[in-house]
Design a protein around this motif. Structure first.
Motif, short mmCIF file in Angstrom:
data_model
loop_
_atom_site.label_atom_id
_atom_site.label_comp_id
_atom_site.label_asym_id
_atom_site.label_seq_id
_atom_site.Cartn_x
_atom_site.Cartn_y
_atom_site.Cartn_z
N ARG A 2 -4.79 56.08 -0.96
CA ARG A 2 -3.63 56.57 -0.17
C ARG A 2 -3.93 56.20 1.28
O ARG A 2 -4.84 56.74 1.90
N LEU A 4 -2.66 55.66 5.24
CA LEU A 4 -1.70 55.99 6.30
C LEU A 4 -1.85 54.98 7.42
O LEU A 4 -2.96 54.78 7.94
N THR A 28 1.74 54.73 3.43
CA THR A 28 2.68 55.48 4.26
C THR A 28 2.60 54.94 5.68
O THR A 28 1.51 54.76 6.22
N GLU A 61 -0.13 66.27 4.12
CA GLU A 61 -0.40 65.04 3.38
C GLU A 61 -1.92 64.81 3.30
O GLU A 61 -2.65 65.21 4.19
N PHE A 63 -4.84 61.71 2.80
CA PHE A 63 -5.02 60.25 2.82
C PHE A 63 -6.50 59.92 2.65
O PHE A 63 -7.37 60.67 3.09
N VAL A 66 -7.02 55.82 7.16
CA VAL A 66 -6.00 55.75 8.22
C VAL A 66 -6.28 54.50 9.05
O VAL A 66 -7.44 54.18 9.35
N VAL A 87 -10.10 62.69 6.47
CA VAL A 87 -9.90 61.32 6.00
C VAL A 87 -11.25 60.62 5.86
O VAL A 87 -12.09 60.71 6.75
#
Ligand code: NAP
Length: 324
Positions: A2, A4, A28, A61, A63, A66, A87
């Motif tokens: 995931r 970001l 995202t 959320e 993640f 990032v 993260v």
């Protein structure tokens, strides 16, 4: 993963999102939605990072990684405080403009001296404080991150239009006004190669500080390879610094410039960075010819930014050069 991307709606951020979606990550992009659209397949979340609680829409959320492309220390500090503890991997896209010494050739990211950072109370960078603000951004991240100091980024979707000038101009053929000498250095990276490496860093949890840039060419090699790539036959007229400055032809970028030109000796080291640490850490780059060709194809398929001399300005400068 995931992933970001803080940004992700233009040029490099979009290229990262495109690459990450294509390789199966869950992507995202968080931005205001002013500059552009998120890449196909990416989720978009509207945030305004200039607001004190602007990242609130991301609070629930989770993640794995990032990537932040911001240049504003205030935005970076808030993101680190709000998101970084949760993260596993963090990337800050920084810039070679953080370096204090542009004169010495062959410098490396781990030893080159940096500019002083902007003061702690400074939230936003300006054109004048860009490099110092990026130093402040880097310092806000801390050691446990991947800091990627990008050099000149080139390729399709470049909003600056500066690399784009050359494939477009060379494709037109004829006598081309070129700056400096054939031995001057030019160094850049294709946006897609940089995006791929940033994603590799996230996937492999690479940390540390690296320059994100391809090999150094001479300007003669740069022009010859770009010209061959776009099928152009042209001749080059090399104009020196004194002539260019006396005819108000600007350096590096923007209207009335010869893009990618930086006067010597002030910038003798700028485009000669040692990229061996980046290559050892997985950076691979495509041939310059591919970047030039794909950039030209993009300009013909869309309304692309191209900045530099207009045809009339170049013609007038060539006439002045021959008449001097
Ligand atoms: N181009 C080069 O040659 C070059 C060279 C060296 C280093 N770099 C570095 O490479 C990176 C380039 O990144 P990039 O191509 O993705 O472009 P960018 O211009 O850094 O992109 C800015 C992104 O941030 C978003 N944004 C701006 N203000 C915001 C706000 N207040 N709140 C939330 N989002 C905001 C923008 O979307 P919205 O406007 O829609 O919010 C956009 O997605 C930068 O870090 C730059 O410093 C570039």
């Amino acid at each position: 993963m995931r992933l970001l991307i803080l940004g992700g709606t233009q040029f490099l951020g979009r290229a990262i999102a495109t690459h990450a979606c294509a390789t199966g990550h869950d992507v995202t992009c968080a931005a205001r939605g002013v500059t552009g659209a998120a890449a196909d397949g990416a989720r978009f979340i509207r945030v305004d990072r200039d607001d004190a609680d602007g990242l609130a829409p991301l609070a629930r959320e989770a993640f794995d990684a990032v990537v932040d492309v911001s240049r504003h220390p205030g935005q970076v500090r808030r993101a680190v405080k709000t998101l970084k503890p949760r993260v596993a991997h963090w990337t800050l896209v920084s810039t070679v403009s953080v370096y204090a010494d542009n004169r010495t050739p062959g410098q490396r990211a781990d030893t080159a001296p940096l500019r002083a950072p902007t003061a702690p109370e400074i939230e936003r960078s300006t054109e004048e404080t860009y490099g110092a603000a990026k130093v402040a951004c880097e310092q806000a991240i801390g050691a446990n991150a991947f800091i990627c100091r990008a050099g000149l980024i080139a390729g399709p979707e470049d909003p600056t239009g500066r690399f784009t000038y050359w494939p477009v101009r060379l494709a037109r053929g004829g006598e081309v006004l070129v700056p400096g000498t054939p031995d001057d250095a030019v160094q850049l990276i294709d946006v897609r190669d940089l995006a791929r490496w940033i994603m590799l860093a996230a996937e492999t949890r690479l940390t540390g500080t690296f320059d994100g840039i391809g090999p150094s060419f001479t300007r003669g090699q740069f022009l010859a390879q770009c010209a061959a790539a776009v099928g152009s036959s042209c001749t080059f007229t090399w104009a020196d610094r004194a002539f260019l400055e006396s005819h108000d032809i600007k350096r590096w970028s923007g209207p009335r410039s010869l893009p990618l030109w930086l006067p010597l000796p002030d910038f003798a080291g700028f485009s000669t960075r040692d990229t061996s640490p980046a290559r050892a850490a997985g950076l691979t780059v495509r041939p310059l010819a591919e970047t030039a060709r794909d950039t030209l194809v993009w300009t013909r398929a869309t309304v692309a930014a191209v900045t530099g001399l207009t045809a009339d300005e170049e013609r007038a400068a060539l006439e002045a050069w021959h008449a001097r």
